[in-house]
Motif scaffolding. Structure first.
Motif, PDB file in Angstrom:
ATOM      1  N   LEU A 267       0.820  -1.210   0.000  1.00  0.00           N
ATOM      2  CA  LEU A 267       0.000   0.000   0.000  1.00  0.00           C
ATOM      3  C   LEU A 267       0.854   1.261   0.000  1.00  0.00           C
ATOM      4  N   VAL A 268       1.914   1.275   0.794  1.00  0.00           N
ATOM      5  CA  VAL A 268       2.793   2.450   0.844  1.00  0.00           C
ATOM      6  C   VAL A 268       3.439   2.679  -0.513  1.00  0.00           C
ATOM      7  N   PHE A 269       3.878   1.597  -1.161  1.00  0.00           N
ATOM      8  CA  PHE A 269       4.502   1.728  -2.481  1.00  0.00           C
ATOM      9  C   PHE A 269       3.520   2.318  -3.485  1.00  0.00           C
ATOM     10  N   GLN A 270       2.269   1.854  -3.457  1.00  0.00           N
ATOM     11  CA  GLN A 270       1.278   2.397  -4.388  1.00  0.00           C
ATOM     12  C   GLN A 270       1.016   3.878  -4.116  1.00  0.00           C
ATOM     13  N   MET A 271       0.983   4.272  -2.855  1.00  0.00           N
ATOM     14  CA  MET A 271       0.756   5.673  -2.526  1.00  0.00           C
ATOM     15  C   MET A 271       1.925   6.553  -2.967  1.00  0.00           C
ATOM     16  N   ILE A 272       3.150   6.020  -2.900  1.00  0.00           N
ATOM     17  CA  ILE A 272       4.309   6.762  -3.396  1.00  0.00           C
ATOM     18  C   ILE A 272       4.171   7.024  -4.890  1.00  0.00           C
ATOM     19  N   LEU A 273       3.701   6.031  -5.634  1.00  0.00           N
ATOM     20  CA  LEU A 273       3.521   6.204  -7.075  1.00  0.00           C
ATOM     21  C   LEU A 273       2.417   7.205  -7.387  1.00  0.00           C
ATOM     22  N   LEU A 274       1.357   7.229  -6.556  1.00  0.00           N
ATOM     23  CA  LEU A 274       0.234   8.129  -6.806  1.00  0.00           C
ATOM     24  C   LEU A 274       0.492   9.556  -6.342  1.00  0.00           C
ATOM     25  N   PHE A 275       1.433   9.738  -5.442  1.00  0.00           N
ATOM     26  CA  PHE A 275       1.649  11.039  -4.806  1.00  0.00           C
ATOM     27  C   PHE A 275       1.918  12.176  -5.798  1.00  0.00           C
ATOM     28  N   PRO A 276       2.708  11.992  -6.869  1.00  0.00           N
ATOM     29  CA  PRO A 276       2.933  13.111  -7.797  1.00  0.00           C
ATOM     30  C   PRO A 276       1.658  13.669  -8.414  1.00  0.00           C
ATOM     31  N   MET A 277       0.575  12.892  -8.438  1.00  0.00           N
ATOM     32  CA  MET A 277      -0.674  13.370  -9.037  1.00  0.00           C
ATOM     33  C   MET A 277      -1.307  14.502  -8.238  1.00  0.00           C
ATOM     34  N   VAL A 278      -0.905  14.683  -7.000  1.00  0.00           N
ATOM     35  CA  VAL A 278      -1.391  15.814  -6.203  1.00  0.00           C
ATOM     36  C   VAL A 278      -0.293  16.838  -5.967  1.00  0.00           C
ATOM     37  N   LEU A 279       0.882  16.606  -6.546  1.00  0.00           N
ATOM     38  CA  LEU A 279       2.033  17.466  -6.272  1.00  0.00           C
ATOM     39  C   LEU A 279       2.244  18.526  -7.339  1.00  0.00           C
TER      40      LEU A 279
END
Length: 368
Positions: A267-279
């Motif tokens: 789950l943490v790995f997936q959130m790291i990948l998704l994080f740039p979409m809000v950055l």
């Protein structure tokens, strides 16, 4: 990186190599072997997206913003915008049934999660279908059909997972898929209901081509850096023994190993990948391209099949297979950049084992 280290100290991980063709390019493109490679590549990309449950997310993102999506031409639907500058979209009932229950109102509406149960169920259904069908095909094609000649294709031809570990990686993949697919379903519901915090844009003219190219490279490097440092952190003694060791029981990995890990780690790995979409603003094509690239090579790198890539930055499968074989070394995924910078590439003058942490190994004892 040690400036005094000679080029011969490290193991060779050639990037961007393709086999020489004995026939013309056109004829080679249509050989059975080439078509099998293309088919396997598509299957791996689908399995990768299934493992993280993001196929539905990308479909919803594009459908929700179809009128805004422009890549090779300028916007021609500007007259469809209302006074607030927003493009009108069809109601959710056009594509999904709207439940007449409390889930469709109140708190869920406030957090842009209306009809979340439909999105989660759809994400899990599609993901499990791809996982079982595509993953099963890849397992059969290599580890059953070609098991009697591993020297022709396998990175570690003398080592296979035990039956127990094969069952374990499959079951762990099923569990991780439950969490990842659910997260993707929640995100899909948020996007569909107009959640305001994502910075993904759809009209290429909004920021121009120069920004599109720059942001795509930035996204790729951001995700690769995030994966490297997160992965390396997981090899600190406490995190390794309590979380990441679940994944490293597969010393000779298969494609199913890519998604077989501790659910928290996944789950943490997936959130790291998704994080740039809000950055920062990223075009939809960049998002889909980078995600599918990562998913595809994530499966390839764990396949155990001795392959190289045509891309000049992408390490061969042997690079990550050596990580599973030697444990605390070769932490990167899609480039050698960060391993070279931190001197964590496997070296000939060092030995590695599960008890030698921090990526440096131990100097080989010189024999008299």
């Amino acid at each position: 990186m040690d400036p005094n280290k000679s080029e011969t100290d490290g193991y060779e991980y050639p990037c961007g190599q393709v086999p020489k063709l004995n026939a013309t390019l056109l004829r080679s493109l249509f050989t059975f072997k080439t078509m099998a490679v293309i088919t396997s590549s598509i299957a791996l990309a689908l399995l990768g997206s299934a493992a993280h449950g993001d196929t539905l997310l990308f479909v919803v993102m594009l459908w929700r913003n179809w009128n805004q999506f422009h890549f090779f031409s300028t916007s021609i639907e500007k007259d469809l915008e209302d006074t607030t500058g927003k493009i009108e979209v069809n109601n959710a009932s056009d594509i999904l049934p709207v439940a007449n229950t409390s889930m469709s109102s109140g708190l869920l509406d406030y957090y842009y999660l209306k009809d979340i149960h439909y999105f989660v169920a759809s994400s899990l259904l599609g993901s499990y279908a791809l996982f079982f069908v595509v993953g099963g095909f890849l397992q059969w094609n290599y580890y059953i059909r070609q098991r009697n000649r591993p020297q022709d294709w396998k990175c570690q031809p003398t080592r296979f997972l035990t039956k127990e570990n094969e069952r374990h990686e499959f079951l762990m993949g099923v569990v991780c898929l439950l969490f990842n697919g659910s997260l993707s379903g929640v995100t899909s519901a948020y996007v569909y209901n107009g959640g305001p915090y994502l910075k993904v844009y759809y009209d290429i003219q909004e920021y121009g081509w120069i920004y599109f190219i720059f942001s795509t490279v930035a996204l790729f490097l951001f995700q690769d850096a995030g994966a490297y440092y997160y992965h390396r952190m997981l090899h600190f003694p406490f995190l390794y023994r309590n979380f990441h060791k679940w994944h490293h029981r597969y010393h000779s990995p298969t494609a199913f190993s890519a998604v077989a890990m501790h659910p928290v780690e996944s789950l943490v790995f997936q959130m790291i990948l998704l994080f740039p979409m809000v950055l920062f603003p990223i075009h939809f094509v960049s998002v889909v391209g980078c995600f599918y690239y990562i998913y595809y090579f994530g499966l390839v790198d764990h396949s155990g099949v001795d392959l190289t890539s045509i891309w000049p930055w992408q390490p061969p499968v042997m690079f990550h297979d050596d990580h599973h074989k030697h444990f605390h070394v070769n932490f990167g995924f899609n480039t050698l950049l960060f391993d070279r910078f931190h001197d964590t590439l496997r070296r000939k003058d060092r030995e590695y084992s599960e008890s030698f942490f921090y990526g440096k190994g131990r100097e080989l004892k010189k024999s008299n």
